[in-house]
Motif scaffolding. Structure first.
Motif, PDB file in Angstrom:
ATOM      1  N   GLU A  14      10.560   9.270 -10.970  1.00  0.00           N
ATOM      2  CA  GLU A  14       9.819   8.743 -12.065  1.00  0.00           C
ATOM      3  C   GLU A  14      10.300   7.431 -12.546  1.00  0.00           C
ATOM      4  N   HIS A  15      11.373   6.891 -12.573  1.00  0.00           N
ATOM      5  CA  HIS A  15      12.151   6.010 -13.137  1.00  0.00           C
ATOM      6  C   HIS A  15      11.959   4.857 -12.311  1.00  0.00           C
ATOM      7  N   CYS A  16      12.280   5.283 -10.794  1.00  0.00           N
ATOM      8  CA  CYS A  16      11.782   4.138  -9.817  1.00  0.00           C
ATOM      9  C   CYS A  16      10.404   3.660  -9.763  1.00  0.00           C
ATOM     10  N   ILE A  17       9.180   4.603 -10.040  1.00  0.00           N
ATOM     11  CA  ILE A  17       8.155   4.099 -10.220  1.00  0.00           C
ATOM     12  C   ILE A  17       7.649   3.403 -11.327  1.00  0.00           C
ATOM     13  N   ARG A  18       8.233   3.916 -12.348  1.00  0.00           N
ATOM     14  CA  ARG A  18       7.930   3.086 -13.507  1.00  0.00           C
ATOM     15  C   ARG A  18       8.426   1.822 -13.757  1.00  0.00           C
ATOM     16  N   LEU A  19       9.646   1.507 -12.913  1.00  0.00           N
ATOM     17  CA  LEU A  19      10.127   0.061 -13.080  1.00  0.00           C
ATOM     18  C   LEU A  19       9.339  -0.629 -11.863  1.00  0.00           C
ATOM     19  N   ALA A  20       8.804   0.019 -10.739  1.00  0.00           N
ATOM     20  CA  ALA A  20       8.130  -0.763  -9.720  1.00  0.00           C
ATOM     21  C   ALA A  20       6.833  -1.187 -10.391  1.00  0.00           C
ATOM     22  N   ASN A  21       6.273  -0.143 -10.965  1.00  0.00           N
ATOM     23  CA  ASN A  21       4.812  -0.708 -11.897  1.00  0.00           C
ATOM     24  C   ASN A  21       5.080  -1.742 -13.016  1.00  0.00           C
ATOM     25  N   ARG A  22       6.005  -1.657 -13.792  1.00  0.00           N
ATOM     26  CA  ARG A  22       6.514  -2.547 -14.532  1.00  0.00           C
ATOM     27  C   ARG A  22       6.537  -3.926 -13.874  1.00  0.00           C
ATOM     28  N   THR A  23       7.168  -3.855 -12.746  1.00  0.00           N
ATOM     29  CA  THR A  23       7.801  -5.392 -11.976  1.00  0.00           C
ATOM     30  C   THR A  23       6.384  -5.749 -11.451  1.00  0.00           C
ATOM     31  N   LEU A  24       5.433  -4.870 -10.948  1.00  0.00           N
ATOM     32  CA  LEU A  24       4.002  -5.438 -10.428  1.00  0.00           C
ATOM     33  C   LEU A  24       3.292  -6.365 -11.696  1.00  0.00           C
ATOM     34  N   ASP A  45      -4.228  -3.683  -3.371  1.00  0.00           N
ATOM     35  CA  ASP A  45      -2.723  -3.422  -2.904  1.00  0.00           C
ATOM     36  C   ASP A  45      -2.305  -2.426  -4.005  1.00  0.00           C
ATOM     37  N   PHE A  46      -2.626  -2.445  -5.069  1.00  0.00           N
ATOM     38  CA  PHE A  46      -2.149  -1.393  -6.012  1.00  0.00           C
ATOM     39  C   PHE A  46      -2.555  -0.065  -5.630  1.00  0.00           C
ATOM     40  N   GLN A  47      -4.021   0.089  -5.118  1.00  0.00           N
ATOM     41  CA  GLN A  47      -4.324   1.458  -4.593  1.00  0.00           C
ATOM     42  C   GLN A  47      -3.570   1.961  -3.612  1.00  0.00           C
ATOM     43  N   GLN A  48      -3.283   0.638  -2.437  1.00  0.00           N
ATOM     44  CA  GLN A  48      -2.520   1.133  -1.366  1.00  0.00           C
ATOM     45  C   GLN A  48      -1.049   1.791  -1.701  1.00  0.00           C
ATOM     46  N   PHE A  49      -0.415   1.121  -2.726  1.00  0.00           N
ATOM     47  CA  PHE A  49       0.779   1.445  -3.165  1.00  0.00           C
ATOM     48  C   PHE A  49       0.815   2.909  -3.782  1.00  0.00           C
ATOM     49  N   LEU A  50      -0.576   3.014  -4.575  1.00  0.00           N
ATOM     50  CA  LEU A  50      -0.385   4.363  -5.117  1.00  0.00           C
ATOM     51  C   LEU A  50      -0.580   5.554  -4.114  1.00  0.00           C
ATOM     52  N   MET A  51      -1.522   5.216  -3.079  1.00  0.00           N
ATOM     53  CA  MET A  51      -1.677   6.245  -1.774  1.00  0.00           C
ATOM     54  C   MET A  51      -0.344   6.635  -1.195  1.00  0.00           C
ATOM     55  N   LYS A  52       0.378   5.501  -0.938  1.00  0.00           N
ATOM     56  CA  LYS A  52       1.781   5.590  -0.456  1.00  0.00           C
ATOM     57  C   LYS A  52       2.628   6.354  -1.255  1.00  0.00           C
TER      58      LYS A  52
END
Length: 129
Positions: A14-24, A45-52
């Motif tokens: 959760e923390h890694c994803i939150r940080l990645a999204n804030r960084t995007l 690109d964001f949709q691809q990121f979410l799928m992965k």
């Protein structure tokens, strides 16, 4: 090898994803110029990121997903809608809001509208100082 309990693993994800999204969003806020096609590619690109991400983890909903999607979609707003949006979305930094307005300049927002929107951002930022 150390096994990480599932609850701890979920918190780490959760923390890694939150940080990645804030960084995007911070990365999108550093863009100097962007076309409609460029914003569409950001969405793809964001949709691809979410799928992965959905394949890597069982965390649902994805933390800060709306934070990124809302920022990307704000580019398409009209002047009046953007002014309202700026006032309603205080979760974005002054820098992120200012860059959004500046990137829209010339594509669908004129210089007069830009000044009005930047003034609205400044009004929001003023109480923080």
């Amino acid at each position: 090898r150390v096994r990480i309990p599932l609850p701890v693993s979920n918190i780490l994800w959760e923390h890694c994803i939150r940080l990645a999204n804030r960084t995007l969003v911070e990365g999108y806020a550093n863009v100097k110029k962007c076309s409609n096609e460029g914003r569409a590619l950001m969405q793809l690109d964001f949709q691809q990121f979410l799928m992965k991400l959905e394949k890597l983890t069982d965390i649902r909903p994805i933390p800060d997903k709306e934070f990124v999607e809302t920022y990307i979609k704000a580019y398409y707003l009209t002047e009046n809608d953007m002014e309202r949006w700026i006032k309603e979305h205080r979760e974005y930094s002054t820098k992120q809001l200012t860059n959004l307005v500046n990137v829209c300049l010339g594509s669908h927002i004129n210089k007069k509208a830009r000044q009005k929107l930047l003034a609205a951002i400044d009004d929001i930022d003023r109480p923080k100082r």
